[in-house]
Design a protein around this motif. Structure first.
Motif, PDB file in Angstrom:
ATOM      1  N   ALA A 208       0.850  -1.191   0.000  1.00  0.00           N
ATOM      2  CA  ALA A 208       0.000   0.000   0.000  1.00  0.00           C
ATOM      3  C   ALA A 208       0.884   1.239   0.000  1.00  0.00           C
ATOM      4  O   ALA A 208       1.867   1.309   0.734  1.00  0.00           O
ATOM      5  CB  ALA A 208      -0.917   0.012   1.224  1.00  0.00           C
ATOM      6  N   THR A 209       0.519   2.193  -0.830  1.00  0.00           N
ATOM      7  CA  THR A 209       1.177   3.496  -0.855  1.00  0.00           C
ATOM      8  C   THR A 209       0.207   4.515  -0.280  1.00  0.00           C
ATOM      9  O   THR A 209      -0.844   4.151   0.250  1.00  0.00           O
ATOM     10  CB  THR A 209       1.560   3.900  -2.297  1.00  0.00           C
ATOM     11  N   ALA A 210       0.525   5.785  -0.435  1.00  0.00           N
ATOM     12  CA  ALA A 210      -0.374   6.850   0.010  1.00  0.00           C
ATOM     13  C   ALA A 210      -1.518   7.076  -0.965  1.00  0.00           C
ATOM     14  O   ALA A 210      -2.446   7.827  -0.674  1.00  0.00           O
ATOM     15  CB  ALA A 210       0.417   8.146   0.196  1.00  0.00           C
ATOM     16  N   SER A 211      -1.485   6.440  -2.119  1.00  0.00           N
ATOM     17  CA  SER A 211      -2.592   6.531  -3.076  1.00  0.00           C
ATOM     18  C   SER A 211      -3.822   5.860  -2.488  1.00  0.00           C
ATOM     19  O   SER A 211      -3.701   4.978  -1.628  1.00  0.00           O
ATOM     20  CB  SER A 211      -2.219   5.844  -4.388  1.00  0.00           C
TER      21      SER A 211
ATOM     22  N   ILE B  33       7.249  12.465   3.963  1.00  0.00           N
ATOM     23  CA  ILE B  33       7.290  11.024   4.205  1.00  0.00           C
ATOM     24  C   ILE B  33       6.386  10.628   5.365  1.00  0.00           C
ATOM     25  O   ILE B  33       5.756   9.557   5.333  1.00  0.00           O
ATOM     26  CB  ILE B  33       8.736  10.514   4.440  1.00  0.00           C
ATOM     27  N   LYS B  34       6.279  11.463   6.380  1.00  0.00           N
ATOM     28  CA  LYS B  34       5.414  11.119   7.507  1.00  0.00           C
ATOM     29  C   LYS B  34       3.959  11.064   7.065  1.00  0.00           C
ATOM     30  O   LYS B  34       3.219  10.142   7.436  1.00  0.00           O
ATOM     31  CB  LYS B  34       5.590  12.126   8.654  1.00  0.00           C
ATOM     32  N   GLU B  35       3.537  12.029   6.277  1.00  0.00           N
ATOM     33  CA  GLU B  35       2.149  12.038   5.811  1.00  0.00           C
ATOM     34  C   GLU B  35       1.900  10.869   4.857  1.00  0.00           C
ATOM     35  O   GLU B  35       0.851  10.221   4.922  1.00  0.00           O
ATOM     36  CB  GLU B  35       1.811  13.371   5.136  1.00  0.00           C
ATOM     37  N   GLN B  36       2.847  10.583   3.974  1.00  0.00           N
ATOM     38  CA  GLN B  36       2.676   9.433   3.081  1.00  0.00           C
ATOM     39  C   GLN B  36       2.602   8.127   3.879  1.00  0.00           C
ATOM     40  O   GLN B  36       1.803   7.245   3.562  1.00  0.00           O
ATOM     41  CB  GLN B  36       3.807   9.363   2.051  1.00  0.00           C
TER      42      GLN B  36
ATOM     43  N   MET C  44      -0.845   7.835   5.433  1.00  0.00           N
ATOM     44  CA  MET C  44      -1.856   7.494   4.422  1.00  0.00           C
ATOM     45  C   MET C  44      -1.753   6.019   4.018  1.00  0.00           C
ATOM     46  O   MET C  44      -2.778   5.343   3.875  1.00  0.00           O
ATOM     47  CB  MET C  44      -1.709   8.420   3.214  1.00  0.00           C
ATOM     48  N   ALA C  45      -0.547   5.506   3.863  1.00  0.00           N
ATOM     49  CA  ALA C  45      -0.371   4.086   3.534  1.00  0.00           C
ATOM     50  C   ALA C  45      -0.904   3.213   4.677  1.00  0.00           C
ATOM     51  O   ALA C  45      -1.578   2.206   4.441  1.00  0.00           O
ATOM     52  CB  ALA C  45       1.098   3.781   3.255  1.00  0.00           C
ATOM     53  N   LEU C  46      -0.620   3.606   5.912  1.00  0.00           N
ATOM     54  CA  LEU C  46      -1.113   2.848   7.060  1.00  0.00           C
ATOM     55  C   LEU C  46      -2.636   2.891   7.151  1.00  0.00           C
ATOM     56  O   LEU C  46      -3.262   1.901   7.552  1.00  0.00           O
ATOM     57  CB  LEU C  46      -0.475   3.367   8.352  1.00  0.00           C
TER      58      LEU C  46
ATOM     59  N   ILE D 225       6.931   5.802  -0.305  1.00  0.00           N
ATOM     60  CA  ILE D 225       6.905   4.649   0.591  1.00  0.00           C
ATOM     61  C   ILE D 225       5.813   3.688   0.146  1.00  0.00           C
ATOM     62  O   ILE D 225       4.763   4.102  -0.349  1.00  0.00           O
ATOM     63  CB  ILE D 225       6.675   5.064   2.061  1.00  0.00           C
ATOM     64  N   GLU D 226       6.096   2.404   0.306  1.00  0.00           N
ATOM     65  CA  GLU D 226       5.099   1.350   0.121  1.00  0.00           C
ATOM     66  C   GLU D 226       5.318   0.339   1.232  1.00  0.00           C
ATOM     67  O   GLU D 226       6.461   0.016   1.573  1.00  0.00           O
ATOM     68  CB  GLU D 226       5.235   0.691  -1.249  1.00  0.00           C
ATOM     69  N   LEU D 227       4.227  -0.130   1.807  1.00  0.00           N
ATOM     70  CA  LEU D 227       4.285  -1.076   2.922  1.00  0.00           C
ATOM     71  C   LEU D 227       3.468  -2.309   2.575  1.00  0.00           C
ATOM     72  O   LEU D 227       2.344  -2.177   2.089  1.00  0.00           O
ATOM     73  CB  LEU D 227       3.692  -0.444   4.189  1.00  0.00           C
ATOM     74  N   ASP D 228       4.037  -3.490   2.815  1.00  0.00           N
ATOM     75  CA  ASP D 228       3.212  -4.703   2.782  1.00  0.00           C
ATOM     76  C   ASP D 228       3.400  -5.417   4.105  1.00  0.00           C
ATOM     77  O   ASP D 228       4.408  -5.231   4.785  1.00  0.00           O
ATOM     78  CB  ASP D 228       3.481  -5.572   1.557  1.00  0.00           C
ATOM     79  N   MET D 229       2.386  -6.173   4.500  1.00  0.00           N
ATOM     80  CA  MET D 229       2.393  -6.781   5.824  1.00  0.00           C
ATOM     81  C   MET D 229       1.836  -8.191   5.803  1.00  0.00           C
ATOM     82  O   MET D 229       1.076  -8.552   4.904  1.00  0.00           O
ATOM     83  CB  MET D 229       1.572  -5.929   6.799  1.00  0.00           C
ATOM     84  N   ILE D 230       2.200  -8.938   6.807  1.00  0.00           N
ATOM     85  CA  ILE D 230       1.614 -10.244   7.085  1.00  0.00           C
ATOM     86  C   ILE D 230       1.034 -10.159   8.495  1.00  0.00           C
ATOM     87  O   ILE D 230       1.721  -9.729   9.432  1.00  0.00           O
ATOM     88  CB  ILE D 230       2.646 -11.377   7.004  1.00  0.00           C
ATOM     89  N   ALA D 231      -0.221 -10.541   8.635  1.00  0.00           N
ATOM     90  CA  ALA D 231      -0.892 -10.525   9.937  1.00  0.00           C
ATOM     91  C   ALA D 231      -1.312 -11.944  10.301  1.00  0.00           C
ATOM     92  O   ALA D 231      -1.661 -12.747   9.429  1.00  0.00           O
ATOM     93  CB  ALA D 231      -2.106  -9.596   9.907  1.00  0.00           C
ATOM     94  N   ALA D 232      -1.268 -12.251  11.589  1.00  0.00           N
ATOM     95  CA  ALA D 232      -1.733 -13.534  12.096  1.00  0.00           C
ATOM     96  C   ALA D 232      -3.210 -13.435  12.422  1.00  0.00           C
ATOM     97  O   ALA D 232      -3.643 -12.484  13.077  1.00  0.00           O
ATOM     98  CB  ALA D 232      -0.937 -13.928  13.344  1.00  0.00           C
TER      99      ALA D 232
END
Length: 141
Positions: free
Chosen positions: A36-39, A58-61, A64-66, A129-136
Motif C-alpha cells: 500500500a502506498t499513500a494513493s 514522508i510522515k504524511e505518506q 496514508m499508507a497505514l 513509501i510502500e508497505l506490505d504486511m503479514i498478519a496472524a
C-alpha cells in the motif's frame, strides 16, 4: 493465539524499531496484505493522475499508507498487534527515521519483524513509501 517478539538480547530491544523475529503459536491463519502506498486503496487501472496527487512529506505518506492497510485489518477485525511482518519500501533511505516515527504512532510498543529496502521507483508517481504486511489471524476467523 499467542504472538511474541523474539529478541536474542531482550535488554536491547528498545533500541530497535522492529523485532528480529516474531513467533506465532497455537491455531492461526495468515493474512497477506498487498503493498500500500499513500494513493487511495481503490483506484483506477491504468492509473489516473488525479487519483495519485500525493504529499511530499514522508510522515504524511506513511500515515496514508497505514490508513489503507488499516482498512484491510478492520475488514478482518484485526489490530496492529496482529501484524507479524512488515516490508517497507522507500525511495530514499534518509526517510527511514520519519517513517519509523509514524509506525511507532500506530504500533505503540509492538514491533513486528521487518525488512527495509530502498528502491528506485514505486507504483504511483510521487510515492515515496510502500508497505506490505503479514498478519496472524485467530483461528476463529
Amino acid at each position: 493465539m499467542k504472538i511474541q517478539a523474539v529478541h536474542p538480547r531482550p535488554d536491547e530491544a528498545d533500541q530497535m524499531p522492529y523485532a528480529p523475529a516474531v513467533e506465532v503459536r497455537e491455531g492461526f491463519g495468515l493474512l497477506f496484505i498487498a503493498g500500500a502506498t499513500a494513493s487511495p486503496l481503490y483506484h483506477q487501472h491504468p492509473h489516473v493522475a488525479e487519483e495519485h496527487v500525493l504529499p511530499h512529506d514522508i510522515k504524511e505518506q506513511t500515515r496514508m499508507a497505514l490508513e489503507n492497510i488499516k482498512q484491510v485489518l478492520d475488514a478482518r477485525s484485526l489490530t496492529w498487534a496482529n501484524v507479524v511482518k512488515i516490508t517497507k519500501y522507500v525511495t530514499d533511505m534518509r526517510d527511514m527515521d520519519g517513517m519509523y516515527e509514524v509506525l511507532s504512532e500506530h504500533f505503540g510498543s509492538w514491533r513486528p519483524a521487518g525488512t527495509l529496502v530502498a528502491v528506485n521507483n514505486l507504483s504511483a508517481p510521487g510515492a515515496r513509501i510502500e508497505l506490505d504486511m503479514i498478519a496472524a489471524l485467530p483461528s476463529a476467523l
